[in-house]
Design an enzyme around this catalytic site. Structure first.
Site, PDB file in Angstrom:
ATOM      1  N   ASP A   1       0.842  -1.196   0.000  1.00 30.30           N
ATOM      2  CA  ASP A   1       0.000   0.000   0.000  1.00 30.30           C
ATOM      3  C   ASP A   1       0.880   1.250   0.000  1.00 30.30           C
ATOM      4  O   ASP A   1       1.787   1.382   0.826  1.00 30.30           O
ATOM      5  CB  ASP A   1      -0.928  -0.008   1.218  1.00 30.30           C
ATOM      6  CG  ASP A   1      -2.035   1.025   1.071  1.00 30.30           C
ATOM      7  OD1 ASP A   1      -2.542   1.202  -0.052  1.00 30.30           O
ATOM      8  OD2 ASP A   1      -2.391   1.670   2.079  1.00 30.30           O
TER       9      ASP A   1
ATOM     10  N   ASP B   1      -9.000   0.529   1.735  1.00 29.59           N
ATOM     11  CA  ASP B   1      -7.978   0.190   2.732  1.00 29.59           C
ATOM     12  C   ASP B   1      -8.515   0.591   4.103  1.00 29.59           C
ATOM     13  O   ASP B   1      -8.123   1.608   4.671  1.00 29.59           O
ATOM     14  CB  ASP B   1      -6.687   0.946   2.384  1.00 29.59           C
ATOM     15  CG  ASP B   1      -5.556   0.619   3.341  1.00 29.59           C
ATOM     16  OD1 ASP B   1      -5.509  -0.509   3.845  1.00 29.59           O
ATOM     17  OD2 ASP B   1      -4.718   1.520   3.577  1.00 29.59           O
TER      18      ASP B   1
ATOM     19  N   HIS C   1      -3.648  14.298   0.836  1.00 31.29           N
ATOM     20  CA  HIS C   1      -3.879  13.402   1.982  1.00 31.29           C
ATOM     21  C   HIS C   1      -2.743  13.560   2.997  1.00 31.29           C
ATOM     22  O   HIS C   1      -2.976  13.707   4.197  1.00 31.29           O
ATOM     23  CB  HIS C   1      -3.949  11.962   1.468  1.00 31.29           C
ATOM     24  CG  HIS C   1      -4.065  10.907   2.531  1.00 31.29           C
ATOM     25  ND1 HIS C   1      -5.190  10.768   3.316  1.00 31.29           N
ATOM     26  CD2 HIS C   1      -3.194   9.937   2.932  1.00 31.29           C
ATOM     27  CE1 HIS C   1      -5.007   9.741   4.164  1.00 31.29           C
ATOM     28  NE2 HIS C   1      -3.808   9.236   3.951  1.00 31.29           N
TER      29      HIS C   1
ATOM     30  N   ARG D   1      -7.825   4.123  13.097  1.00 31.64           N
ATOM     31  CA  ARG D   1      -6.940   5.249  13.404  1.00 31.64           C
ATOM     32  C   ARG D   1      -6.428   5.269  14.838  1.00 31.64           C
ATOM     33  O   ARG D   1      -5.320   5.768  15.084  1.00 31.64           O
ATOM     34  CB  ARG D   1      -7.659   6.574  13.112  1.00 31.64           C
ATOM     35  CG  ARG D   1      -8.164   6.740  11.681  1.00 31.64           C
ATOM     36  CD  ARG D   1      -7.067   6.657  10.650  1.00 31.64           C
ATOM     37  NE  ARG D   1      -7.587   6.941   9.306  1.00 31.64           N
ATOM     38  CZ  ARG D   1      -6.905   6.719   8.196  1.00 31.64           C
ATOM     39  NH1 ARG D   1      -5.678   6.209   8.241  1.00 31.64           N
ATOM     40  NH2 ARG D   1      -7.428   6.985   7.020  1.00 31.64           N
TER      41      ARG D   1
ATOM     42  N   GLU E   1      -9.041   4.122  -2.488  1.00 34.74           N
ATOM     43  CA  GLU E   1      -7.813   3.916  -3.258  1.00 34.74           C
ATOM     44  C   GLU E   1      -8.136   3.209  -4.580  1.00 34.74           C
ATOM     45  O   GLU E   1      -9.182   2.588  -4.730  1.00 34.74           O
ATOM     46  CB  GLU E   1      -6.813   3.053  -2.458  1.00 34.74           C
ATOM     47  CG  GLU E   1      -6.485   3.637  -1.091  1.00 34.74           C
ATOM     48  CD  GLU E   1      -5.259   3.030  -0.424  1.00 34.74           C
ATOM     49  OE1 GLU E   1      -4.462   2.376  -1.120  1.00 34.74           O
ATOM     50  OE2 GLU E   1      -5.119   3.227   0.809  1.00 34.74           O
TER      51      GLU E   1
ATOM     52  N   GLN F   1      -3.609   2.936  14.864  1.00 30.73           N
ATOM     53  CA  GLN F   1      -2.590   3.394  13.902  1.00 30.73           C
ATOM     54  C   GLN F   1      -1.699   4.463  14.528  1.00 30.73           C
ATOM     55  O   GLN F   1      -0.485   4.451  14.385  1.00 30.73           O
ATOM     56  CB  GLN F   1      -3.268   3.936  12.628  1.00 30.73           C
ATOM     57  CG  GLN F   1      -2.261   4.322  11.532  1.00 30.73           C
ATOM     58  CD  GLN F   1      -2.927   4.741  10.221  1.00 30.73           C
ATOM     59  OE1 GLN F   1      -4.136   4.693  10.068  1.00 30.73           O
ATOM     60  NE2 GLN F   1      -2.120   5.163   9.273  1.00 30.73           N
TER      61      GLN F   1
ATOM     62  N   GLU G   1      -9.706  12.831   7.263  1.00 34.70           N
ATOM     63  CA  GLU G   1      -9.618  14.143   6.615  1.00 34.70           C
ATOM     64  C   GLU G   1     -10.958  14.879   6.688  1.00 34.70           C
ATOM     65  O   GLU G   1     -11.000  16.066   7.020  1.00 34.70           O
ATOM     66  CB  GLU G   1      -9.218  13.989   5.147  1.00 34.70           C
ATOM     67  CG  GLU G   1      -7.782  13.557   4.927  1.00 34.70           C
ATOM     68  CD  GLU G   1      -7.463  13.474   3.443  1.00 34.70           C
ATOM     69  OE1 GLU G   1      -7.572  14.489   2.743  1.00 34.70           O
ATOM     70  OE2 GLU G   1      -7.112  12.377   2.980  1.00 34.70           O
TER      71      GLU G   1
ATOM     72  N   GLU H   1     -10.329   4.182   3.480  1.00 28.86           N
ATOM     73  CA  GLU H   1      -9.469   4.961   2.588  1.00 28.86           C
ATOM     74  C   GLU H   1      -9.833   4.593   1.159  1.00 28.86           C
ATOM     75  O   GLU H   1      -9.779   3.420   0.790  1.00 28.86           O
ATOM     76  CB  GLU H   1      -7.977   4.686   2.852  1.00 28.86           C
ATOM     77  CG  GLU H   1      -7.488   5.278   4.166  1.00 28.86           C
ATOM     78  CD  GLU H   1      -5.966   5.173   4.354  1.00 28.86           C
ATOM     79  OE1 GLU H   1      -5.316   4.377   3.651  1.00 28.86           O
ATOM     80  OE2 GLU H   1      -5.451   5.908   5.231  1.00 28.86           O
TER      81      GLU H   1
ATOM     82  N   LYS I   1      -4.202  -1.803   9.657  1.00 26.69           N
ATOM     83  CA  LYS I   1      -4.506  -2.028   8.250  1.00 26.69           C
ATOM     84  C   LYS I   1      -4.765  -3.488   7.904  1.00 26.69           C
ATOM     85  O   LYS I   1      -5.379  -3.783   6.886  1.00 26.69           O
ATOM     86  CB  LYS I   1      -3.319  -1.556   7.392  1.00 26.69           C
ATOM     87  CG  LYS I   1      -2.915  -0.117   7.638  1.00 26.69           C
ATOM     88  CD  LYS I   1      -3.899   0.849   7.008  1.00 26.69           C
ATOM     89  CE  LYS I   1      -3.375   2.270   7.066  1.00 26.69           C
ATOM     90  NZ  LYS I   1      -4.139   3.175   6.209  1.00 26.69           N
TER      91      LYS I   1
ATOM     92  N   THR J   1      -9.037  -5.722   3.759  1.00 26.14           N
ATOM     93  CA  THR J   1      -9.033  -4.763   2.665  1.00 26.14           C
ATOM     94  C   THR J   1     -10.070  -5.228   1.658  1.00 26.14           C
ATOM     95  O   THR J   1     -10.116  -6.415   1.330  1.00 26.14           O
ATOM     96  CB  THR J   1      -7.643  -4.716   1.987  1.00 26.14           C
ATOM     97  OG1 THR J   1      -6.666  -4.408   2.977  1.00 26.14           O
ATOM     98  CG2 THR J   1      -7.599  -3.675   0.878  1.00 26.14           C
TER      99      THR J   1
HETATM  100 MN    MN Z   1      -3.929   3.186   2.490  1.00 23.02          MN
END
Ligand code: MN
Length: 441
Positions: free
Chosen positions: A142, A242, A149, A246, A210, A249, A383, A208, A262, A266
């Site tokens: 990834d 993904d 971002h 948080r 992607e 993380q 975000e 996320e 993560k 996925t």
């Molecule tokens: Mn990612």
């Protein structure tokens, strides 16, 4: 040889051609004749998992088409690979063979083909089957390639020097890649705050947005891939969520990077859209700010700089359990575009293999969160809600700081350009399921 030299616009991109499958010709259909993505499906009639190509609301059953003698123009190795219950063998043959299949299937599904009833006998309704993972990737890497971002989530409000110089990445988890529609379970995680460290159901479940890319033939160990040849290594693309946790993380990532934040799961969309289908929509890469040092030569090809990005528009929809229970359509929380990314897949691949690391057929690369410059284009909750500080309002009147149990997150993407048929990716969606009871029995 340069990145796209083996692949050019051809009759399979001709917007004037229509399919005898009527739904493929509808204005907003993701799967017109010019798309022809590959996937793996399972239905009552077909029995076991099999490879297919999507057209409108139908799927061309490739093993059945081969039995009917319709794929005879293809090399035997390709026909054999398409009889497998996964796309892994076919992907390993690389994009050139995929291009041959695309041309053959285009001729089978085009409106003026001479035997529509024979081809029609090889079609199954997409609504009648279950879509499976197109292949089980052996590796999943990834990346982080959107400066927008990076900036919004940066601790010091600045872009780190390494982001400007290389496409950042970490090794993520291949075993937990799942197809769209699979629930993602809220994990129990360790996290730290001012009161100390504890363990419990995450309070900060995020998505996320992607773009995923599957590697085609790959490279031998010890043999890097020149950036000018790296685009050829992309077999095709999918939508990729993904899922990101948080609270853990933040706690676990220094100094080795994300781990449990993560690896829980996925999600990817079931249809692999080929590099060839996306050729008309290629565009120049986002220019580097004038005050940044030029890139090192191993990451630069002039063709990649001028056409290595993709004008591909994405949306993210969030639908709460309450909205789902009354059949509501949810709230669109993101509109963004891949052209906002600072790095191309060719650069990601050239960098990945620059130390001699061998990329394997079917390896999955994630682009990183596809956030753009505008507030609308923020492509994860961290975000959108400024790390949970500013709640986002849903159409139902509910508010979200992070994802709650029962929330469904759905991604879509479409490429459009004057003079070409618009193509799309279908959907990548998943519902957040409640955490398992703990302590474990
Ligand atoms: Mn990612």
């Amino acid at each position: 040889m340069t990145g796209n030299s083996t692949m050019t616009l051809n009759r399979t991109h001709d917007a004037a051609r229509k399919s005898f499958v009527a739904t493929a010709n509808e204005q907003d259909c993701d799967f017109p004749l010019q798309n022809l993505p590959l996937g793996v499906f399972q239905g009552e009639r077909s029995g076991h998992a099999r490879c297919g190509i999507r057209i409108g609301d139908q799927i061309l059953d490739l093993p059945v088409a081969d039995e009917a003698g319709l794929l005879g123009r293809l090399p035997e190795a390709a026909r054999q690979a398409l009889r497998a219950p996964s796309l892994m063998d076919f992907v390993a043959l690389g994009s050139r063979v995929a291009s041959e299949l695309r041309a053959v299937v285009f001729d089978l599904l085009v409106s003026d083909q001479p035997e529509p009833s024979k081809v029609g006998g090889c079609l199954v309704a997409a609504g009648d089957v279950e879509m499976l993972l197109p292949l089980q990737p052996r590796n999943f890497t990834d990346f982080l390639t959107s400066r927008f971002h990076k900036l919004r989530l940066s601790a010091n409000g600045a872009i780190d020097p390494n982001f400007r110089s290389l496409p950042l990445a970490y090794h993520s988890r291949a075993s937990s890649v799942r197809v769209s529609g699979t629930e993602v379970r809220r994990p129990h995680v360790q996290r730290a705050d001012k009161d100390g460290v504890d363990f419990g159901p995450s309070r900060e479940v995020d998505f996320e947005l992607e773009l995923g890319a599957f590697i085609g033939s790959g490279n031998p160990l010890g043999q890097p891939i020149p950036v000018g040849r790296a685009a050829e290594q992309v077999f095709g693309y999918c939508l990729l969520n993904d899922w990101s946790i948080r609270d853990i993380q933040r706690w676990e990532s220094l100094p080795l990077g994300p781990f449990l934040a993560k690896s829980l799961m996925t999600s990817i969309s079931p249809w692999i859209v080929s590099r060839e289908a996306l050729l008309p929509f290629r565009t120049s890469v986002l220019p580097k700010p004038a005050d940044e040092a030029p890139l090192l030569p191993y990451l630069v090809s002039s063709e990649d700089q001028s056409s290595g990005s993709i004008d591909l528009r994405f949306e993210v929809w969030l639908r709460s359990a309450r909205e789902r229970s009354v059949g509501g359509k949810g709230t669109r929380i993101t509109i963004t575009n891949f052209k906002h990314m600072s790095w191309t897949f060719a650069q990601m691949i050239a960098h990945h293999a620059s130390n001699g690391c061998n990329l394997l057929s079917g390896d999955l690369l994630g682009s990183g969160t596809i956030s753009g410059p505008d507030a609308d284009s923020r492509a994860c909750m961290a975000e959108i809600t400024e790390r949970g500080e500013v709640p986002v309002s849903l159409g139902s009147g509910e508010e979200r700081r992070w994802l709650e149990d029962g929330d469904e997150v759905t991604f879509t993407a479409r490429a459009s350009k004057e003079g070409f048929a618009s193509i799309g990716f279908g959907e990548c969606s998943g519902v957040v399921a409640p955490a398992v009871p703990w302590p474990l029995a």
